[in-house]
Scaffold this active site. Structure first.
Site, PDB file in Angstrom:
ATOM      1  N   GLU A  35       0.807  -1.219   0.000  1.00 57.18           N
ATOM      2  CA  GLU A  35       0.000   0.000   0.000  1.00 57.18           C
ATOM      3  C   GLU A  35       0.849   1.283   0.000  1.00 57.18           C
ATOM      4  O   GLU A  35       0.421   2.297  -0.525  1.00 57.18           O
ATOM      5  CB  GLU A  35      -0.937  -0.047   1.210  1.00 57.18           C
ATOM      6  CG  GLU A  35      -2.191   0.768   1.122  1.00 57.18           C
ATOM      7  CD  GLU A  35      -3.124   0.415  -0.038  1.00 57.18           C
ATOM      8  OE1 GLU A  35      -3.776   1.351  -0.541  1.00 57.18           O
ATOM      9  OE2 GLU A  35      -3.192  -0.764  -0.435  1.00 57.18           O
ATOM     10  N   HIS A  37       3.704   1.778  -1.634  1.00 59.07           N
ATOM     11  CA  HIS A  37       4.038   2.019  -3.042  1.00 59.07           C
ATOM     12  C   HIS A  37       2.797   2.484  -3.818  1.00 59.07           C
ATOM     13  O   HIS A  37       2.876   3.379  -4.662  1.00 59.07           O
ATOM     14  CB  HIS A  37       4.545   0.732  -3.695  1.00 59.07           C
ATOM     15  CG  HIS A  37       5.758   0.135  -3.058  1.00 59.07           C
ATOM     16  ND1 HIS A  37       5.731  -1.083  -2.414  1.00 59.07           N
ATOM     17  CD2 HIS A  37       7.036   0.576  -2.977  1.00 59.07           C
ATOM     18  CE1 HIS A  37       6.946  -1.367  -1.969  1.00 59.07           C
ATOM     19  NE2 HIS A  37       7.758  -0.373  -2.285  1.00 59.07           N
ATOM     20  N   GLY A 147       8.547   8.022  -0.683  1.00 56.17           N
ATOM     21  CA  GLY A 147       7.817   7.921   0.576  1.00 56.17           C
ATOM     22  C   GLY A 147       8.647   8.411   1.753  1.00 56.17           C
ATOM     23  O   GLY A 147       9.867   8.234   1.791  1.00 56.17           O
ATOM     24  N   LYS A 149       8.674   7.086   4.502  1.00 51.84           N
ATOM     25  CA  LYS A 149       9.203   5.904   5.192  1.00 51.84           C
ATOM     26  C   LYS A 149      10.736   5.958   5.157  1.00 51.84           C
ATOM     27  O   LYS A 149      11.414   5.604   6.114  1.00 51.84           O
ATOM     28  CB  LYS A 149       8.692   4.656   4.474  1.00 51.84           C
ATOM     29  CG  LYS A 149       9.409   3.372   4.823  1.00 51.84           C
ATOM     30  CD  LYS A 149       8.816   2.782   6.062  1.00 51.84           C
ATOM     31  CE  LYS A 149       9.632   1.649   6.633  1.00 51.84           C
ATOM     32  NZ  LYS A 149      10.287   0.798   5.694  1.00 51.84           N
ATOM     33  N   SER A 185       6.208  -2.319   4.887  1.00 48.96           N
ATOM     34  CA  SER A 185       7.511  -2.494   4.251  1.00 48.96           C
ATOM     35  C   SER A 185       7.539  -3.846   3.561  1.00 48.96           C
ATOM     36  O   SER A 185       6.951  -4.817   4.065  1.00 48.96           O
ATOM     37  CB  SER A 185       8.606  -2.441   5.323  1.00 48.96           C
ATOM     38  OG  SER A 185       9.811  -2.981   4.813  1.00 48.96           O
ATOM     39  N   SER A 186       8.229  -3.895   2.433  1.00 46.58           N
ATOM     40  CA  SER A 186       8.379  -5.182   1.731  1.00 46.58           C
ATOM     41  C   SER A 186       9.073  -6.180   2.645  1.00 46.58           C
ATOM     42  O   SER A 186       8.885  -7.386   2.533  1.00 46.58           O
ATOM     43  CB  SER A 186       9.218  -4.994   0.470  1.00 46.58           C
ATOM     44  OG  SER A 186       8.670  -3.977  -0.330  1.00 46.58           O
TER      45      SER A 186
HETATM   46  P1  AMP Z   1      11.296   0.473  -1.862  1.00 45.67           P
HETATM   47  O1  AMP Z   1      10.611  -0.449  -2.824  1.00 45.67           O
HETATM   48  O2  AMP Z   1      11.370  -0.037  -0.482  1.00 45.67           O
HETATM   49  O3  AMP Z   1      12.607   0.987  -2.410  1.00 45.67           O
HETATM   50  O4  AMP Z   1      10.359   1.745  -1.768  1.00 45.67           O
HETATM   51  C1  AMP Z   1       9.999   2.484  -2.902  1.00 45.67           C
HETATM   52  C2  AMP Z   1       9.352   3.768  -2.481  1.00 45.67           C
HETATM   53  O5  AMP Z   1       8.192   3.482  -1.700  1.00 45.67           O
HETATM   54  C3  AMP Z   1      10.269   4.618  -1.602  1.00 45.67           C
HETATM   55  O6  AMP Z   1      10.114   5.980  -1.966  1.00 45.67           O
HETATM   56  C4  AMP Z   1       9.746   4.349  -0.211  1.00 45.67           C
HETATM   57  O7  AMP Z   1       9.971   5.405   0.686  1.00 45.67           O
HETATM   58  C5  AMP Z   1       8.262   4.191  -0.477  1.00 45.67           C
HETATM   59  N1  AMP Z   1       7.633   3.447   0.615  1.00 45.67           N
HETATM   60  C6  AMP Z   1       7.996   2.235   1.094  1.00 45.67           C
HETATM   61  N2  AMP Z   1       7.231   1.896   2.156  1.00 45.67           N
HETATM   62  C7  AMP Z   1       6.385   2.936   2.359  1.00 45.67           C
HETATM   63  C8  AMP Z   1       5.349   3.205   3.306  1.00 45.67           C
HETATM   64  N3  AMP Z   1       5.035   2.341   4.277  1.00 45.67           N
HETATM   65  N4  AMP Z   1       4.691   4.372   3.215  1.00 45.67           N
HETATM   66  C9  AMP Z   1       5.008   5.272   2.250  1.00 45.67           C
HETATM   67  N5  AMP Z   1       5.961   5.078   1.322  1.00 45.67           N
HETATM   68  C10 AMP Z   1       6.642   3.931   1.376  1.00 45.67           C
END
Ligand code: AMP
Length: 284
Positions: A35, A37, A147, A149, A185-186
């Site tokens: 959610e 992403h 995000g 995050k 988080s993934s």
């Molecule tokens: P990642 O796939 O972990 O590299 O994340 C890709 C993008 O999604 C990054 O800009 C993260 O900050 C954002 N993101 C990941 N988890 C969250 C979250 N729980 N809430 C908001 N944005 C997120």
């Protein structure tokens, strides 16, 4: 939705869109979408004519003892989620496509990286800004979405865009959380059942900090100590850091005032989790 796996094809498409003056909203990710992403994709969808999502687990931003190989991946699921969010182009290159040879040039982030994750993951943000420089040149976005995050990443990317004069607007979205407060988080799938219960204390401890500030506490050391105590008492995790800085500069503060970030990282048996809150504190 079109899936693009080569740099050349992606660049041909985005160059044409650019020439036509079409706005491109871009969301870079490492996949295993949730959610958090999807919120970024929805923002991008609302504000741009074309939406590009990239999924690339970037080896350059993982340290030698980190979870690059074990990072969760599920392309079939990601693809159908992207389709539901009306993504126009899903850029999905493999490692050979992005790095056909060891890079002859990489980008180095000099500021905002000596604290938080930058300190505990040496080289991480250099990997992030290097891959983003490539991705920005391939996708040529009008707006890029990140995000909170990864608040330090937002801070570092802000520096990248300004210093390298990318004609890109940086947009951010608030942290999306599970109903109990755990930041999505993934990597959350790597928590075992007991740890999943405990992980809520990362958020709880940030809530406690928020409450202390609301009650008038302005001493960062006392807040950090309370967060540490709550995490140590209620989880089996090992605290990597609990820190408070001015945001987005990530400079130290003796007394809390202005826009600040309270951030923590905690290592569980097979995953390290991060969380943060940013607050604006009015001078009294
Ligand atoms: P990642 O796939 O972990 O590299 O994340 C890709 C993008 O999604 C990054 O800009 C993260 O900050 C954002 N993101 C990941 N988890 C969250 C979250 N729980 N809430 C908001 N944005 C997120």
């Amino acid at each position: 939705m079109k899936i693009i796996t080569t740099v050349q094809e992606m660049q041909t498409i985005t160059s044409k869109l650019k020439r036509q003056g079409t706005s491109i909203g871009y969301v870079p990710t490492m996949g295993f979408l949730h959610e958090g992403h999807l919120t970024l994709l929805r923002k991008a969808r609302q504000e741009n004519e074309i939406v590009v999502l990239s999924i690339f687990v970037n080896p350059l931003q993982f340290g030698p003892n980190e979870d690059y190989a074990a990072y969760p991946r599920d392309f079939a699921r990601d693809r159908s989620l992207a389709e539901s969010e009306k993504v126009d182009y899903l850029f999905y290159p493999d490692e050979k496509e992005m790095y056909p040879a060891p890079p002859s040039v990489t980008v180095v982030a000099h500021q905002r990286t000596d604290v938080l994750c930058g300190k505990s993951r040496p080289g991480h943000f250099n990997g992030v800004v290097t891959v983003l420089s490539k991705l920005f040149n391939i996708i040529m976005p009008t707006r890029a979405y990140f995000g909170m995050k990864d608040a330090q990443q937002v801070s570092v990317v802000d520096g990248l865009i300004k210093d390298f004069n990318y004609p890109i607007e940086l947009h951010t979205a608030e942290i999306v959380r599970e109903p109990d407060g755990l930041a999505k988080s993934s990597r959350n799938v790597k928590l075992n059942q007991a740890e999943r219960q405990e992980a809520v204390y990362l958020f709880q401890s940030l809530q406690l900090a928020r409450q202390m500030i609301q009650d008038g506490e302005r001493n960062p050391a006392r807040i950090i100590e309370s967060i540490r105590q709550m995490v140590e008492t209620n989880t089996s995790g090992e605290i990597d850091y609990v820190e408070i800085y001015r945001y987005p500069e990530l400079q130290k503060l003796d007394r809390l005032t202005g826009r600040i970030i309270i951030a923590l990282a905690v290592k569980f048996s097979s995953v390290r989790l991060i969380d943060n809150i940013t607050l604006k504190i009015e001078a009294k």
